[in-house]
Scaffold this motif. Structure first.
Motif, PDB file in Angstrom:
ATOM      1  N   ALA A  93     -19.497  49.925  -1.450  1.00  0.00           N
ATOM      2  CA  ALA A  93     -20.477  49.525  -2.460  1.00  0.00           C
ATOM      3  C   ALA A  93     -21.386  50.687  -2.842  1.00  0.00           C
ATOM      4  O   ALA A  93     -21.770  50.834  -3.994  1.00  0.00           O
ATOM      5  N   LEU A 356     -27.010  44.807  -0.340  1.00  0.00           N
ATOM      6  CA  LEU A 356     -27.071  44.305  -1.715  1.00  0.00           C
ATOM      7  C   LEU A 356     -28.512  44.294  -2.218  1.00  0.00           C
ATOM      8  O   LEU A 356     -28.815  44.762  -3.323  1.00  0.00           O
ATOM      9  N   PHE A 389     -27.019  39.349  -9.266  1.00  0.00           N
ATOM     10  CA  PHE A 389     -26.571  39.791  -7.950  1.00  0.00           C
ATOM     11  C   PHE A 389     -27.704  39.695  -6.938  1.00  0.00           C
ATOM     12  O   PHE A 389     -27.507  39.324  -5.785  1.00  0.00           O
ATOM     13  N   GLY A 393     -28.042  37.743  -3.299  1.00  0.00           N
ATOM     14  CA  GLY A 393     -28.576  38.318  -2.067  1.00  0.00           C
ATOM     15  C   GLY A 393     -29.706  37.465  -1.501  1.00  0.00           C
ATOM     16  O   GLY A 393     -29.761  37.200  -0.298  1.00  0.00           O
ATOM     17  N   GLN A 480     -23.268  46.634  -6.685  1.00  0.00           N
ATOM     18  CA  GLN A 480     -23.915  45.363  -6.335  1.00  0.00           C
ATOM     19  C   GLN A 480     -22.948  44.202  -6.470  1.00  0.00           C
ATOM     20  O   GLN A 480     -22.956  43.271  -5.664  1.00  0.00           O
ATOM     21  N   LEU A 483     -20.773  43.759  -3.391  1.00  0.00           N
ATOM     22  CA  LEU A 483     -21.435  43.133  -2.250  1.00  0.00           C
ATOM     23  C   LEU A 483     -21.723  41.658  -2.509  1.00  0.00           C
ATOM     24  O   LEU A 483     -21.580  40.819  -1.613  1.00  0.00           O
ATOM     25  N   ALA A 484     -22.105  41.333  -3.754  1.00  0.00           N
ATOM     26  CA  ALA A 484     -22.389  39.931  -4.065  1.00  0.00           C
ATOM     27  C   ALA A 484     -21.128  39.103  -3.885  1.00  0.00           C
ATOM     28  O   ALA A 484     -21.150  37.999  -3.330  1.00  0.00           O
TER      29      ALA A 484
END
Lengths: 667, 316, 227
Positions: A93, A356, A389, A393, A480, A483-484
């Protein structure tokens, strides 16, 4: 995806190449640097995945480097694999995020190469720590990680507070490293060697193994940010560049968790675990979690706030580890495996959502040039992707279903609720109390992230910068998004992950969590289907269906669409941005309720209108660190008397030392 | 009863009976105040009317404002549907246990509070801030109370818990008494009733729930109100079915189902009356008294746990 | 040994004992003086009910007398006296809240755990269940002491003292089926006399320092007051 295990030498080699390319600040070199980072991350994740699924065997290697007679050993086993996966996923990421972020950062900076060079060494250090198979290499990799991250913390060294934060970090990192060294020393004395195999088979009496445990808790806990050793963390993490903050908060703390798990569960070994250790971990963990979240609530520097949340989550992880120790020490390996799996799962989850959030915070700072959330607002409409996103998180870290944070907290709850298998009435009541602390922590975290998201992304812009924020480059969004996506995925499909965790708990605790997946992919049943089950895919499906049906039924109704209007606000005049609730006012009721814990300084000032100021400090500074600091200074002053300045006095000192050493040899 | 039918019944029961319970409480209160009160079916009429009106959305609001009612409604309804109403043979209960239920309610609350912050008015933020304070103190108390039950039943699956309660020999358990009292206190706080929040208030500086949904109108408001009513019903069913599981149907025969339905209706009517009476007798507390109230709830739950450990499990 | 193995009367004793513990916590949390006195009366009533239940279940008629004595004295007479006293010194609208209510209550819960831990080693009571009630009565005693430490109002301190006595009595009744009647009568008489003496003292103290705030009684040391 099957990766040949012979690829492992690329793991340390790639960061070394990165370090060289990182020295140049030219655009192609920077792009190459981040491309290599992506490659390295993918490789680490693939290796980790292979080790966890059992496609790759556990391998050991002896390196040619090292000291004569003390060769360096590497070993890749499922536990290393889990953390390699973690490092790799976050790295993947950060790699696309980096170029856009660094471009803003670099111009005019005097030492552009330092950032790349030390980031590479930092990654190298972390990867080496999790694959090291002897205490010697472990410590070297550990130091590499600590020192390079120190350089990254003081990257913006023009500001004095950053230098101060860096110094505090360096100091505490080294006190911690000393404790770890001593912990290894205790085991090595009984095992006569530094290789992990030797340490594992060492026959350590219970008292000494308790000493080693306490030293390890202090050493690794200092790095991980366990109460009361966490004070460096909220100072140091926020001042590094955001993608490095993500790596530090998301990954480096986890490496400390790795060290602790490796030391306690593997090197000390499951049979040596004692109930008292577990109680200590449980207490420390729950207090750390509560303390972290309460202080996070009081922050309005977005990165500082996130750093305090790292303290909270480390607390939750240690709480899980404590449960694992208690259940293993009382002879319930099955529940202990659930608790350990919960802790490790939370470790990975925290790495994902904290990275994130740090990347999101970096993106916000990138476009608003603000760090104070009191000067943000309404950013969801300016930066819809980052806003979405970041919301994922926030939902994950607040432990809300169906996101990933919830799964690991749910597993922790399940382990804690198996307390009825225990014989001791005290433990039986202690565990649910710890679970209630966990519930309080989760609820406060939700309050905190309502505050963050509401103040930063919702409402109206509180400053000119916030009202004119630009979208961030596509690469930053991609990092991002990755990771999301993982946060959602790890929340909805926990069964394969828990199954993979079984390959770790199997060898260590003697239970491979086969009960958790007896009902297939849809159902997570940690103990047994009758005890508790959770079907996140079905929950998502049911939520989605209800949503869809409701929306459909309502849309077909008599009134469609929406009409835009002015906010009503009880009929007062149109609200201006200054009339919004601020982060401080949002947290004010909680501050009042938990006031006893905070060192609060507040008051009203009149300087061209009335100004309210509020300053919340860590009480531990005054209670613990300032006395220690004074003590150290006092001791130093006493020692300084030796420094008389006369040459012959120094010579006499050397002479006396020599005599004493000779006497020691003669004994 | 057929499994699919039972699932459908669960959803429909909570969606359709919720306005009725709310209307019943209102009616009891009106009677105690010597008013005739609104008809029992008024709740349905109001929802129907709101659904037919156009929804106004403030121009300062973001998309979160528009999706929040759906999230709040869907998560509350789903949480409620996992709660066994008639008997322990509920397949939905294994999808989400009691911790997931609390989590789903928290999900709804998260979006509710975000919606309050979204428009950027002072009232919305005020409501969100207070709601998050109350809920963060209530959540440990509710979980602690539930833990006491699950420690006795050795399960967090609500169907298993109900099954255990139906099949175990009758016993006076001090822990259940405390857990019941704790859940009562927390339930009142969580559903925003007097003395913690006043559902009838509007345009007052003391409001909590109303402050968050102040800007909503039309179908969005209908969903928010409906979700609040479902939450009230959820807590009522939780209380009556966990602590007074009399009349619940273990086998799933038609007569058993009918008996269970009658029993649960009767028990809910009693709960509604009790709620109406307490609301008429008590006055709303100051906000900063609420933490002490919730501390008391937590203490009760803790005492429940301790008396379970000390008195009920016994020696060794 | 689990709860279900016990007869219903013993289960009822457990429930009542748990309620006694709860009233101790209520005393700790209560802000209004008059309500405190009422809570104390309830506590006495519960202890009397336990005694009566024990008398019934273990067929010990002399315990009925103890129950009646407890009910008359601790649930009716002493609360009435305290009530009258409070009205006489015009404290019936007095409220006092603890400095840290949540912390004190959680500390109280800690005391319960602590007393459980203390009684754990007691092995040779005929029933393990009885031992657990000892834990409850010990916690009632400790909570009474905590109350006396945490409160500033002298009347509250008296209530704390009396609830300590309740705890001791609870322990005696449930473990040893009561004390010999002579001892019990003596103790009851002592408590009554203590209550009367306290009343006299209050009036005296109030006349001399014009307050019933225990923090004003701060010269209980042999050190000469510094001028």
């Amino acid at each position: 995806m099957a990766v040949p295990v012979s690829l492992w030498p690329a793991l340390p080699a790639l960061p070394l190449v990165m370090a060289v390319t990182g020295l140049s600040a030219r655009r192609p070199a920077v792009l190459l640097f981040f491309a290599l980072m992506l490659l390295d991350g993918l490789l680490a994740a693939a290796l980790g995945l292979g080790l966890l699924t059992g496609q790759l065997p556990t391998v050991s290697h002896s390196l040619v480097t090292g000291l004569p007679g003390l060769a360096w050993h590497l070993r890749l086993d499922p536990l290393s694999g889990w953390f390699l996966l973690l490092i790799g996923l976050v790295q993947v990421a950060v790699a696309p995020y980096g170029p856009g972020y660094v471009r803003e950062l670099l111009p005019g900076h005097r030492t552009p190469g330092a950032l790349g060079f030390f980031t590479a060494l930092f990654l190298l250090g972390m990867q080496l720590v999790v694959v090291a198979d002897d205490a010697f290499l472990f410590m070297i990799a550990w130091e590499l990680m600590s020192l390079s991250s120190y350089v990254l913390v003081v990257f913006h060294h023009q500001r004095s507070e950053n230098r101060r934060a860096g110094f505090l970090y360096l100091l505490m990192a080294h006190v911690g490293a000393l404790a770890i060294l001593l912990a290894f020393g205790v085991l090595a004395t009984h095992g006569h060697g530094f290789a992990f195999d030797t340490l594992r088979s060492a026959d350590v009496p219970p008292l000494w193994s308790t000493v080693a445990f306490v030293l390890a808790l202090v050493g690794f806990g200092m790095k991980a940010g366990v109460l009361p050793l966490h004070v460096w963390l909220p100072e140091a993490h926020p001042v590094a560049p955001s993608h490095v903050s993500a790596l530090m908060s998301g990954v480096m703390l986890k490496v400390a968790v790795y060290g602790f798990v490796r030391f306690t569960f593997d090197l000390c070994g499951a049979p040596a675990l004692q109930t008292g250790w577990g109680v200590a971990l449980l207490t420390v963990g729950s207090l750390t979690a509560l303390y972290g979240v309460l202080f996070a609530l009081m922050q309005h520097d977005i990165k500082r706030l996130l750093a305090y949340h790292s303290v909270e989550n480390i607390g939750i992880i240690f709480l899980g580890l404590g449960l694992a120790v208690i259940f293993r020490a009382t002879g319930h390996p099955g529940v202990a495996a659930v608790a350990l799996a919960a802790a490790l799962y939370h470790t990975l989850n925290h790495a994902l959502f904290k990275s994130l959030l740090f990347l999101g915070a970096g993106a916000v700072m990138h476009s608003t040039h603000e760090r104070d959330i009191e000067r943000m607002g309404g950013l969801l409409r300016r930066m819809p992707w980052t806003g979405t996103f970041f919301l994922v998180g926030c939902l994950s870290i607040s432990a809300l279903p169906p996101f990933n944070g919830f799964v690991s907290e749910w597993l922790t709850f399940q382990a804690a609720l198996q307390t009825w298998v225990l014989d001791s009435g005290l433990l039986r009541s202690l565990l649910p109390i710890a679970a209630a602390m966990l519930a309080l922590t989760g609820a406060l975290a939700a309050a905190c992230f309502v505050k963050v998201y509401g103040v930063v992304f919702l409402g109206q812009g509180r400053s000119r910068h916030a009202r004119h924020a630009r979208r961030v480059p596509r690469g930053m969004r991609a990092g991002q998004a990755w990771l999301a996506l993982l946060c959602v995925l790890f929340g909805i499909l926990p069964v394969p992950i828990v199954r993979a965790l079984g390959t770790i708990t199997g060898p260590i605790l003697g239970d491979d969590l086969h009960a958790a997946s007896v009902q297939g992919l849809l159902w997570l049943t940690p103990i047994s289907p009758k005890t508790a089950s959770y079907g996140p895919p079905l929950v998502v499906l049911a939520l989605g269906l209800t949503w869809w049906l409701t929306a459909r039924l309502l849309r077909r109704g008599r009134a469609r669409g929406v009409v835009s209007c002015e906010p009503w606000d009880c009929g007062f005049s149109r609200p201006t941005p200054r009339m919004q609730y601020t982060a401080t006012s949002f947290a004010q009721p909680i501050l009042r309720v938990f006031r006893v814990l905070f060192d609060v300084e507040e008051g009203l000032e009149e300087r061209g209108g009335i100004h309210y100021h509020l300053h919340v400090r860590d009480r531990l500074w005054r209670l613990l660190y300032e006395p220690i600091g004074r003590g150290v200074l006092g001791a130093a002053r006493q020692v300084a008397r030796l420094q008389s300045g006369r040459l012959r006095a120094y010579l006499a000192g050397s002479f006396a030392t020599l005599l004493m050493l000779l006497w020691v040899i003669g004994l | 009863m057929n499994t699919g039918l039972l699932v459908l019944f669960q959803f429909l029961f909570f969606a359709l009976a919720a306005p009725l319970l709310a209307g019943w409480v209102k009616r009891v209160k009106a009677r105690l105040q010597n008013r005739r009160g609104t008809p029992l079916l008024q709740g349905y009429r109001e929802l129907w009317k709101l659904m037919g009106k156009q929804a106004l959305v403030p121009d300062t609001a973001s998309p979160v404002y528009r999706i929040a009612p759906y999230v709040v409604f869907a998560s509350t309804l789903l949480a409620a549907a996992t709660l066994p109403v008639l008997g322990p043979r509920l397949p939905l209960a294994s999808m989400a246990d009691i911790i997931v239920l609390v989590g789903l309610l928290a999900l709804g609350r998260f979006f509710l509070a975000l919606a309050g912050m979204d428009v950027g008015t002072a009232f919305g933020g005020l409501g969100s801030s207070r709601e998050m304070l109350i809920s963060s103190l209530a959540e440990p108390a509710i979980l602690m109370a539930v833990f006491t039950l699950t420690l006795t039943a050795h399960s967090t699956n609500l169907a298993s818990v109900t099954d255990f309660l139906l099949h175990s020999a009758p016993a006076l358990r001090p822990s259940f008494l405390f857990a019941l009292m704790a859940l009562l206190l927390v339930g009142i706080a969580e559903t925003g009733r007097i003395p913690v929040d006043n559902p009838a208030t509007h345009l007052e500086l003391t409001m909590v729930h109303e402050a968050m949904i102040l800007e909503y109108s039309g179908r969005h408001l209908a969903l928010m109100e409906w979700a609040a009513q479902i939450k009230l019903l959820l807590y009522a069913v939780l209380l009556v079915n966990l602590f007074f599981p009399w009349g619940m149907d273990a086998q799933g025969t038609p007569t058993g189902t009918l008996v269970a339905l009658t029993a649960v209706t009767f028990k809910l009517a009693v709960v509604g009356t009790a709620l109406g009476v307490t609301e008429s007798v008590l006055a709303k507390m100051r906000l900063f008294k609420v933490p002490l109230y919730l501390d008391m709830a937590f203490l009760l739950a803790l005492l429940g746990l301790l008396s379970h450990v000390i008195l009920e499990v016994g020696s060794r | 040994m689990t709860l279900l193995a016990l007869p219903l009367q013993e289960q009822a004793v457990f429930v009542l004992a748990a309620m006694v513990l709860f009233t101790s916590f209520l005393l700790l949390a209560q802000t209004r003086l008059v309500t405190s006195i009422h809570t104390f009366a309830w506590q006495g009533g519960l202890v009397a009910a336990i005694t009566a239940l024990m008398a019934w279940s273990s067929d010990a008629p002399h315990l009925y007398l103890s129950a009646a004595l407890t009910l008359g004295l601790k649930a009716l007479l002493i609360p009435w006296m305290l009530h009258r006293l409070v009205r006489r010194v015009e404290l019936d609208r007095h409220t006092e809240s603890l400095a840290w209510p949540a912390a004190t209550l959680l500390g109280g819960a800690g005391l319960v755990l602590f007393s459980y831990w203390v009684v754990l080693p007691i092995e040779h009571l005929e029933l393990a269940a009885t031992r657990n009630i000892v834990a409850i009565s010990l916690s009632v005693v400790l909570l009474g002491m905590l109350l006396m430490v945490a409160r500033r109002q002298i009347v509250q301190e008296v209530i704390g003292f009396m609830s300590i006595e309740n705890g001791l009595f609870l322990g005696a009744v449930t473990t040893a089926h009561g004390m010999p009647l002579v001892v019990e009568l003596g103790v009851a008489f002592d408590v009554l006399v203590a209550a009367i003496l306290f009343g006299v003292f209050f009036l005296q103290i109030r006349e001399s320092i014009e307050s019933l705030d225990a923090d004003r009684l701060d010269r209980l040391s042999e050190r000469e007051p510094e001028a």
